[in-house]
Design an enzyme around this catalytic site. Structure first.
Site: not given
Ligand code: CTP
Ligand code: CA
Length: 225
Positions: A33-35
């Site tokens: 995933t990402n921030r």
């Protein structure tokens, strides 16, 4: 589901908004995933609701309270988000693509939890489908949504990179976001953005709360819808 009759400049307009970071499974317990926190997208959803729009919020799991009055579609992967966006966009007046969509997904999610006893696994990735490009293709036949707004998260060459995306994805506007600044971008409440359109000069907004940025985006929708 009932529709609130709110009044406001976007009354009767259907607005689809995506938010959050997609999650691509590696195995039953792990994801890539990402921030993205979802804050900017949720703020756009709230601003559109406040303007009287009928809002569909397509979101990954976030820590945020759901905006009251929006139709919420929960998704995890880029592929699920893409399906939801294409189907909701077919009826929509506007799409605002605030989500941080994975560019790559594991070729295969392991069916069982990967154990640490073996050799460290190599995770083979393949590109995801670009949702905004798929929307651009669908728009050629359906003529909907009339307005499509994207975001560009850049750590360098902000305007140049954002303008290339504006053109490639055939957007009415791109919100260019310099994520190299500590007070803007991921996981903070403020944002420093530039609005780019195909014809006008870039509009650089000052440091604003994500709600204020959302309000400026919705102002554009009011002008264009
Ligand atoms: N986007 C999309 N589908 C993807 C990836 C991104 O629709 N598979 C959308 C994002 O939601 C955003 C816009 O495209 O509105 C730009 O995303 P960004 O990550 O900045 O650009 P990319 O085109 O993915 O290029 P890169 O990450 O290489 O800069
Ligand atoms: Ca990307």
């Amino acid at each position: 589901r009932f529709t609130l009759s709110r009044g406001g400049p976007l009354q009767g307009k259907k607005v689809v908004i995506t938010a959050g970071g997609t999650r691509e499974p590696i195995d039953p317990v792990r994801v890539i995933t990402n921030r993205s926190s979802g804050r900017q997208g949720y703020a756009v959803a709230q601003a559109a609701l406040d303007a009287g729009a009928q809002v569909t919020l397509i979101t990954t799991p976030t820590q945020l309270p759901l905006p009251y009055g929006a139709e919420v579609l929960s998704v995890e992967t880029a592929a699920q988000m893409g399906d939801a966006v294409l189907s909701a966009s077919a009826q929509a007046d506007a799409l605002i693509m605030s989500a941080a969509v994975a560019d790559f997904q594991p070729v295969q999610a392991a069916p069982q939890k990967i154990k640490k006893s073996g050799a460290p696994p190599a995770i083979e990735l393949r590109p995801t489908t670009d949702i905004l490009s798929a929307v651009a293709a669908q728009r050629q036949t359906l003529q909907r949504p009339r307005v499509v707004i994207g975001f560009a998260a850049e750590s360098q060459n902000l305007l140049e990179n954002a303008r290339a995306k504006l053109q490639a994805k055939r957007l009415e506007m791109i919100v260019a976001n310099d994520i190299s600044a500590a007070d803007a971008g991921f996981e903070v409440n403020t944002n420093r953005v530039v609005f780019l359109t195909p014809t006008a000069e870039p509009e650089s907004l000052p440091l604003l709360s994500k709600s204020e940025v959302a309000g400026r985006i919705v102002q554009r929708l009011v002008e264009w819808l």
